[in-house]
Design a protein around this motif. Sequence first.
Motif, PDB file in Angstrom:
ATOM      1  N   VAL A 117       0.852  -1.201   0.000  1.00 16.40           N
ATOM      2  CA  VAL A 117       0.000   0.000   0.000  1.00 16.40           C
ATOM      3  C   VAL A 117       0.886   1.249   0.000  1.00 16.40           C
ATOM      4  O   VAL A 117       0.678   2.184  -0.774  1.00 16.40           O
ATOM      5  N   GLN A 118       1.901   1.225   0.871  1.00 21.09           N
ATOM      6  CA  GLN A 118       2.808   2.382   0.961  1.00 21.09           C
ATOM      7  C   GLN A 118       3.467   2.698  -0.386  1.00 21.09           C
ATOM      8  O   GLN A 118       3.511   3.851  -0.817  1.00 21.09           O
ATOM      9  N   TYR A 119       3.964   1.653  -1.046  1.00 24.35           N
ATOM     10  CA  TYR A 119       4.705   1.899  -2.292  1.00 24.35           C
ATOM     11  C   TYR A 119       3.774   2.149  -3.480  1.00 24.35           C
ATOM     12  O   TYR A 119       4.123   2.887  -4.391  1.00 24.35           O
ATOM     13  N   ALA A 120       2.606   1.528  -3.468  1.00 23.20           N
ATOM     14  CA  ALA A 120       1.678   1.750  -4.593  1.00 23.20           C
ATOM     15  C   ALA A 120       1.113   3.167  -4.544  1.00 23.20           C
ATOM     16  O   ALA A 120       0.935   3.806  -5.576  1.00 23.20           O
ATOM     17  N   LEU A 121       0.830   3.636  -3.301  1.00 22.57           N
ATOM     18  CA  LEU A 121       0.165   4.939  -3.188  1.00 22.57           C
ATOM     19  C   LEU A 121       1.134   6.079  -2.896  1.00 22.57           C
ATOM     20  O   LEU A 121       0.714   7.233  -2.776  1.00 22.57           O
ATOM     21  N   ALA A 122       2.420   5.759  -2.774  1.00 19.41           N
ATOM     22  CA  ALA A 122       3.424   6.770  -2.416  1.00 19.41           C
ATOM     23  C   ALA A 122       3.038   7.495  -1.129  1.00 19.41           C
ATOM     24  O   ALA A 122       3.085   8.717  -1.033  1.00 19.41           O
ATOM     25  N   VAL A 123       2.620   6.709  -0.126  1.00 25.45           N
ATOM     26  CA  VAL A 123       2.254   7.254   1.191  1.00 25.45           C
ATOM     27  C   VAL A 123       3.078   6.537   2.262  1.00 25.45           C
ATOM     28  O   VAL A 123       2.967   5.312   2.407  1.00 25.45           O
ATOM     29  N   ASP A 124       3.879   7.287   2.966  1.00 26.16           N
ATOM     30  CA  ASP A 124       4.708   6.753   4.047  1.00 26.16           C
ATOM     31  C   ASP A 124       3.809   6.088   5.098  1.00 26.16           C
ATOM     32  O   ASP A 124       2.926   6.741   5.659  1.00 26.16           O
ATOM     33  N   ARG A 125       4.036   4.790   5.345  1.00 30.84           N
ATOM     34  CA  ARG A 125       3.152   4.065   6.267  1.00 30.84           C
ATOM     35  C   ARG A 125       3.249   4.582   7.699  1.00 30.84           C
ATOM     36  O   ARG A 125       2.385   4.295   8.529  1.00 30.84           O
ATOM     37  N   ASP A 126       4.306   5.323   8.046  1.00 31.73           N
ATOM     38  CA  ASP A 126       4.475   5.821   9.416  1.00 31.73           C
ATOM     39  C   ASP A 126       4.198   7.316   9.554  1.00 31.73           C
ATOM     40  O   ASP A 126       4.420   7.878  10.613  1.00 31.73           O
ATOM     41  N   ASN A 127       3.741   7.951   8.504  1.00 29.91           N
ATOM     42  CA  ASN A 127       3.515   9.396   8.573  1.00 29.91           C
ATOM     43  C   ASN A 127       2.041   9.674   8.905  1.00 29.91           C
ATOM     44  O   ASN A 127       1.157   9.545   8.059  1.00 29.91           O
ATOM     45  N   HIS A 128       1.788  10.054  10.162  1.00 30.73           N
ATOM     46  CA  HIS A 128       0.401  10.211  10.611  1.00 30.73           C
ATOM     47  C   HIS A 128      -0.344  11.307   9.848  1.00 30.73           C
ATOM     48  O   HIS A 128      -1.556  11.239   9.681  1.00 30.73           O
ATOM     49  N   MET A 129       0.417  12.307   9.381  1.00 31.34           N
ATOM     50  CA  MET A 129      -0.236  13.395   8.626  1.00 31.34           C
ATOM     51  C   MET A 129      -0.862  12.891   7.335  1.00 31.34           C
ATOM     52  O   MET A 129      -1.805  13.471   6.805  1.00 31.34           O
ATOM     53  N   MET A 130      -0.316  11.816   6.815  1.00 34.74           N
ATOM     54  CA  MET A 130      -0.772  11.282   5.527  1.00 34.74           C
ATOM     55  C   MET A 130      -1.674  10.058   5.701  1.00 34.74           C
ATOM     56  O   MET A 130      -2.021   9.387   4.729  1.00 34.74           O
ATOM     57  N   SER A 131      -2.036   9.757   6.953  1.00 31.76           N
ATOM     58  CA  SER A 131      -2.712   8.474   7.181  1.00 31.76           C
ATOM     59  C   SER A 131      -4.049   8.371   6.444  1.00 31.76           C
ATOM     60  O   SER A 131      -4.481   7.283   6.087  1.00 31.76           O
ATOM     61  N   SER A 132      -4.699   9.520   6.177  1.00 32.50           N
ATOM     62  CA  SER A 132      -5.991   9.426   5.473  1.00 32.50           C
ATOM     63  C   SER A 132      -5.793   8.968   4.025  1.00 32.50           C
ATOM     64  O   SER A 132      -6.737   8.513   3.376  1.00 32.50           O
ATOM     65  N   LEU A 133      -4.550   9.095   3.517  1.00 33.44           N
ATOM     66  CA  LEU A 133      -4.293   8.649   2.135  1.00 33.44           C
ATOM     67  C   LEU A 133      -3.820   7.188   2.076  1.00 33.44           C
ATOM     68  O   LEU A 133      -3.692   6.619   1.002  1.00 33.44           O
ATOM     69  N   TYR A 134      -3.551   6.638   3.247  1.00 31.40           N
ATOM     70  CA  TYR A 134      -3.048   5.254   3.286  1.00 31.40           C
ATOM     71  C   TYR A 134      -4.255   4.312   3.235  1.00 31.40           C
ATOM     72  O   TYR A 134      -4.834   3.952   4.251  1.00 31.40           O
ATOM     73  N   SER A 135      -4.667   3.936   2.013  1.00 27.26           N
ATOM     74  CA  SER A 135      -5.930   3.202   1.848  1.00 27.26           C
ATOM     75  C   SER A 135      -5.730   1.822   1.237  1.00 27.26           C
ATOM     76  O   SER A 135      -5.559   1.709   0.023  1.00 27.26           O
ATOM     77  N   PRO A 136      -5.781   0.788   2.067  1.00 28.63           N
ATOM     78  CA  PRO A 136      -5.655  -0.573   1.507  1.00 28.63           C
ATOM     79  C   PRO A 136      -6.787  -0.918   0.539  1.00 28.63           C
ATOM     80  O   PRO A 136      -6.674  -1.890  -0.203  1.00 28.63           O
ATOM     81  N   THR A 137      -7.882  -0.138   0.578  1.00 29.33           N
ATOM     82  CA  THR A 137      -8.982  -0.431  -0.355  1.00 29.33           C
ATOM     83  C   THR A 137      -8.865   0.383  -1.653  1.00 29.33           C
ATOM     84  O   THR A 137      -9.787   0.358  -2.469  1.00 29.33           O
ATOM     85  N   HIS A 138      -7.778   1.080  -1.832  1.00 34.18           N
ATOM     86  CA  HIS A 138      -7.597   1.836  -3.087  1.00 34.18           C
ATOM     87  C   HIS A 138      -7.682   0.848  -4.263  1.00 34.18           C
ATOM     88  O   HIS A 138      -7.092  -0.232  -4.211  1.00 34.18           O
ATOM     89  N   PRO A 139      -8.420   1.220  -5.327  1.00 36.62           N
ATOM     90  CA  PRO A 139      -8.557   0.281  -6.451  1.00 36.62           C
ATOM     91  C   PRO A 139      -7.217  -0.218  -7.003  1.00 36.62           C
ATOM     92  O   PRO A 139      -7.106  -1.366  -7.436  1.00 36.62           O
ATOM     93  N   SER A 140      -6.181   0.619  -6.958  1.00 37.70           N
ATOM     94  CA  SER A 140      -4.873   0.183  -7.479  1.00 37.70           C
ATOM     95  C   SER A 140      -4.322  -0.981  -6.647  1.00 37.70           C
ATOM     96  O   SER A 140      -3.691  -1.901  -7.176  1.00 37.70           O
ATOM     97  N   VAL A 141      -4.575  -0.945  -5.335  1.00 40.46           N
ATOM     98  CA  VAL A 141      -4.082  -2.019  -4.462  1.00 40.46           C
ATOM     99  C   VAL A 141      -4.818  -3.323  -4.791  1.00 40.46           C
ATOM    100  O   VAL A 141      -4.216  -4.390  -4.919  1.00 40.46           O
ATOM    101  N   LEU A 142      -6.142  -3.207  -4.957  1.00 36.37           N
ATOM    102  CA  LEU A 142      -6.927  -4.404  -5.302  1.00 36.37           C
ATOM    103  C   LEU A 142      -6.470  -4.991  -6.641  1.00 36.37           C
ATOM    104  O   LEU A 142      -6.356  -6.205  -6.793  1.00 36.37           O
TER     105      LEU A 142
END
Length: 287
Positions: free
Chosen positions: A163-188
């Motif tokens: 998820v982190q690498y597909a969405l370019a969202v740091d898995r530990d960055n709380h400011m970006m946590s709303s963008l860390y979406s395992p249900t993003h269509p790209s992940v599926l």
Amino acid sequence: LFRSEHVFMSNDRFPTEEEQFEIYRGIVERMNGLPIVIRTFDIGADKQIANHNLPKEINPYLGCRAIRFLLREPSIFRAQLRAILRASLFGNVSLMFPMISSLSELLEAKALVKETRKELESEGLKLEPMRIGCMIEVPSAALISDLLAKECDFLSIGTNDLVQYALAVDRDNHMMSSLYSPTHPSVLRLIKIIVTEANRHGIPVTVCGEIASDPRFTPLLLGLGVHELSVAARYIPIVKNAIRNTSIVAASLLADKAMSLSTADEIDQLLNEEYKHNVPEDCIYNF
Ligand code: PEP
Ligand code: MG
């Protein structure tokens, strides 16, 4: 899944082959013949070993991490492989490489296993064949999962990193946590590619990221064709319950529906509704 680096992260140096062997053997023996997958060190980025001079990097998650680190430090890699191969004599052990991003990395790692195995055999050890798998946690690996599947006995999807690498969202960055979406269509879509290729090559595929422990994801993963889920022991009852409360037909229909949706929020909502329908009495995951 045994994340080998966790045992040593509080050490102030890398453990020797002997120290590792003793720990792996103890764990393998305690498994009493049940399968255990030992993942080679996933060092770097969020997982550091104190006092080891890992290079300071501007983007450590994109840098010298996991298999990249091990292939650059062959003496550390060899010591670990020797310890794991020796421990494999005491139970049912498989070996897994983290953060593979190309076929050449996998082939290089496998060649080192072969060499180490020969070395141990020349020292008199009688080793059984050991299953080797690779983690798919980088989109490049997902997209070549057909090539990786040909060289592996199993694949394991590390969705935390995928998820982190597909969405370019740091898995530990709380400011970006709303963008860390395992249900993003790209992940599926990435999961679907990996599972299709693993099934086509007749090898098992596991999900070992956090979504494997979330019962709302269980029917989706089953419906996408995942055969095995790797979860911490405390989540086993809730995931089992989610499996019992769906059917493979319902799960496939849910996966098809999810794959037809366009946003993470819509898919999230679909999974919530399905779970509420299947397991209405659960007051932890239904809110
Ligand atoms: C993952 O990335 O999903 C995974 C299982 O590995 P870790 O969380 O240890 O990086
Ligand atoms: Mg990972």
